[in-house]
Design a protein around this motif. Structure first.
Motif, PDB file in Angstrom:
ATOM      1  N   HIS A 113       0.806  -1.223   0.000  1.00  0.00           N
ATOM      2  CA  HIS A 113       0.000   0.000   0.000  1.00  0.00           C
ATOM      3  C   HIS A 113       0.837   1.270   0.000  1.00  0.00           C
ATOM      4  O   HIS A 113       0.290   2.359  -0.008  1.00  0.00           O
ATOM      5  CB  HIS A 113      -0.929   0.007   1.214  1.00  0.00           C
ATOM      6  CG  HIS A 113      -1.754  -1.236   1.314  1.00  0.00           C
ATOM      7  ND1 HIS A 113      -2.665  -1.598   0.355  1.00  0.00           N
ATOM      8  CD2 HIS A 113      -1.761  -2.233   2.227  1.00  0.00           C
ATOM      9  CE1 HIS A 113      -3.219  -2.750   0.681  1.00  0.00           C
ATOM     10  NE2 HIS A 113      -2.684  -3.159   1.807  1.00  0.00           N
ATOM     11  N   ASP A 114       2.144   1.144   0.018  1.00  0.00           N
ATOM     12  CA  ASP A 114       3.035   2.309   0.038  1.00  0.00           C
ATOM     13  C   ASP A 114       3.515   2.580  -1.386  1.00  0.00           C
ATOM     14  O   ASP A 114       4.529   2.063  -1.826  1.00  0.00           O
ATOM     15  CB  ASP A 114       4.226   2.043   0.968  1.00  0.00           C
ATOM     16  CG  ASP A 114       5.128   3.262   1.140  1.00  0.00           C
ATOM     17  OD1 ASP A 114       4.950   4.248   0.400  1.00  0.00           O
ATOM     18  OD2 ASP A 114       6.006   3.215   1.999  1.00  0.00           O
ATOM     19  N   TRP A 115       2.779   3.412  -2.106  1.00  0.00           N
ATOM     20  CA  TRP A 115       3.076   3.633  -3.518  1.00  0.00           C
ATOM     21  C   TRP A 115       4.426   4.287  -3.745  1.00  0.00           C
ATOM     22  O   TRP A 115       5.017   4.145  -4.805  1.00  0.00           O
ATOM     23  CB  TRP A 115       1.951   4.437  -4.170  1.00  0.00           C
ATOM     24  CG  TRP A 115       0.722   3.622  -4.222  1.00  0.00           C
ATOM     25  CD1 TRP A 115      -0.386   3.748  -3.428  1.00  0.00           C
ATOM     26  CD2 TRP A 115       0.476   2.486  -5.052  1.00  0.00           C
ATOM     27  NE1 TRP A 115      -1.306   2.771  -3.718  1.00  0.00           N
ATOM     28  CE2 TRP A 115      -0.802   1.985  -4.715  1.00  0.00           C
ATOM     29  CE3 TRP A 115       1.207   1.833  -6.038  1.00  0.00           C
ATOM     30  CZ2 TRP A 115      -1.357   0.868  -5.351  1.00  0.00           C
ATOM     31  CZ3 TRP A 115       0.643   0.728  -6.667  1.00  0.00           C
ATOM     32  CH2 TRP A 115      -0.617   0.263  -6.317  1.00  0.00           C
ATOM     33  N   ALA A 116       4.937   4.986  -2.765  1.00  0.00           N
ATOM     34  CA  ALA A 116       6.242   5.628  -2.919  1.00  0.00           C
ATOM     35  C   ALA A 116       7.346   4.581  -3.072  1.00  0.00           C
ATOM     36  O   ALA A 116       8.330   4.812  -3.772  1.00  0.00           O
ATOM     37  CB  ALA A 116       6.537   6.526  -1.722  1.00  0.00           C
ATOM     38  N   GLU A 117       7.199   3.440  -2.435  1.00  0.00           N
ATOM     39  CA  GLU A 117       8.216   2.382  -2.495  1.00  0.00           C
ATOM     40  C   GLU A 117       7.984   1.389  -3.620  1.00  0.00           C
ATOM     41  O   GLU A 117       8.912   0.712  -4.048  1.00  0.00           O
ATOM     42  CB  GLU A 117       8.259   1.618  -1.167  1.00  0.00           C
ATOM     43  CG  GLU A 117       8.796   2.431  -0.013  1.00  0.00           C
ATOM     44  CD  GLU A 117      10.295   2.654  -0.115  1.00  0.00           C
ATOM     45  OE1 GLU A 117      11.019   1.778  -0.640  1.00  0.00           O
ATOM     46  OE2 GLU A 117      10.741   3.720   0.313  1.00  0.00           O
ATOM     47  N   GLN A 118       6.771   1.292  -4.101  1.00  0.00           N
ATOM     48  CA  GLN A 118       6.448   0.246  -5.068  1.00  0.00           C
ATOM     49  C   GLN A 118       7.218   0.383  -6.378  1.00  0.00           C
ATOM     50  O   GLN A 118       7.653  -0.607  -6.942  1.00  0.00           O
ATOM     51  CB  GLN A 118       4.952   0.207  -5.349  1.00  0.00           C
ATOM     52  CG  GLN A 118       4.139  -0.182  -4.150  1.00  0.00           C
ATOM     53  CD  GLN A 118       4.588  -1.484  -3.524  1.00  0.00           C
ATOM     54  OE1 GLN A 118       5.749  -1.695  -3.214  1.00  0.00           O
ATOM     55  NE2 GLN A 118       3.666  -2.378  -3.315  1.00  0.00           N
ATOM     56  N   GLY A 119       7.388   1.606  -6.859  1.00  0.00           N
ATOM     57  CA  GLY A 119       8.125   1.796  -8.105  1.00  0.00           C
ATOM     58  C   GLY A 119       9.557   1.326  -7.982  1.00  0.00           C
ATOM     59  O   GLY A 119      10.093   0.656  -8.872  1.00  0.00           O
ATOM     60  N   GLN A 120      10.189   1.669  -6.878  1.00  0.00           N
ATOM     61  CA  GLN A 120      11.577   1.262  -6.654  1.00  0.00           C
ATOM     62  C   GLN A 120      11.694  -0.253  -6.612  1.00  0.00           C
ATOM     63  O   GLN A 120      12.560  -0.834  -7.276  1.00  0.00           O
ATOM     64  CB  GLN A 120      12.094   1.858  -5.352  1.00  0.00           C
ATOM     65  CG  GLN A 120      13.459   1.336  -4.949  1.00  0.00           C
ATOM     66  CD  GLN A 120      13.967   1.959  -3.673  1.00  0.00           C
ATOM     67  OE1 GLN A 120      13.885   3.165  -3.491  1.00  0.00           O
ATOM     68  NE2 GLN A 120      14.475   1.134  -2.787  1.00  0.00           N
ATOM     69  N   ASN A 121      10.855  -0.911  -5.856  1.00  0.00           N
ATOM     70  CA  ASN A 121      10.940  -2.367  -5.734  1.00  0.00           C
ATOM     71  C   ASN A 121      10.601  -3.062  -7.046  1.00  0.00           C
ATOM     72  O   ASN A 121      11.254  -4.041  -7.419  1.00  0.00           O
ATOM     73  CB  ASN A 121      10.040  -2.863  -4.604  1.00  0.00           C
ATOM     74  CG  ASN A 121      10.615  -2.509  -3.261  1.00  0.00           C
ATOM     75  OD1 ASN A 121      11.745  -2.859  -2.953  1.00  0.00           O
ATOM     76  ND2 ASN A 121       9.865  -1.775  -2.463  1.00  0.00           N
TER      77      ASN A 121
END
Length: 149
Positions: A113-121
């Protein structure tokens, strides 16, 4: 394959090294004192896992991580360091790529649910797959120099 400046294998090695530098940056910017002495990283992850909508994430965290927070803090922090070093110098590269892919997938699922981290991962996982299937250890690596893989 036509490429500019470098060969295709060299460009894939650049991608692998860049991924390794990304892991090293993840390791470098962590507050190690907070992670190791105050347990901040695992406490944060515990809070995220406790609120997770998927029962498997909550129960998996409670089974694997929660009983050993100090050990898991060291595992996470030093796994990022090992992945970074392994990918930059190309040592045990396929193992580092698979390990990094798994760690990114764990991070992705935990922080769904943390969209800020999803792109990086997601991008790190994609780079791991490309570097793995393109056998990026063939160029500019210790693995290639010593004949591993």
């Amino acid at each position: 394959m036509d490429t500019i400046w470098l060969t295709g294998a060299e460009w894939v090695a650049v991608l692998r090294i860049g991924l390794g530098l990304w892991w090293l940056e993840s390791w470098r910017h962590k507050d190690k004192k907070g992670w190791f002495e105050r347990g901040t990283g695992i406490a944060w992850a515990s809070d995220v896992a406790a609120k997770h909508r998927w029962n498997a994430v909550r129960s998996g965290f409670d089974t694997v991580v929660a009983p050993r927070p100090r050990t898991m803090a060291y595992v996470v922090v030093y796994a990022e360091l090992a992945l970074g070093l392994g990918l930059v110098v190309g040592f045990l590269t396929p193992i580092a790529l698979v390990g990094g892919l798994l760690l990114n997938l764990l991070y992705l699922v935990l922080m769904i649910h943390d969209w800020a981290e999803q792109g990086q991962n997601a991008m790190m996982a994609l780079i791991s797959l490309v570097a793995l299937f393109a056998m990026s250890w063939q160029t500019w690596s210790l693995d290639s120099a010593v004949g591993f893989f």
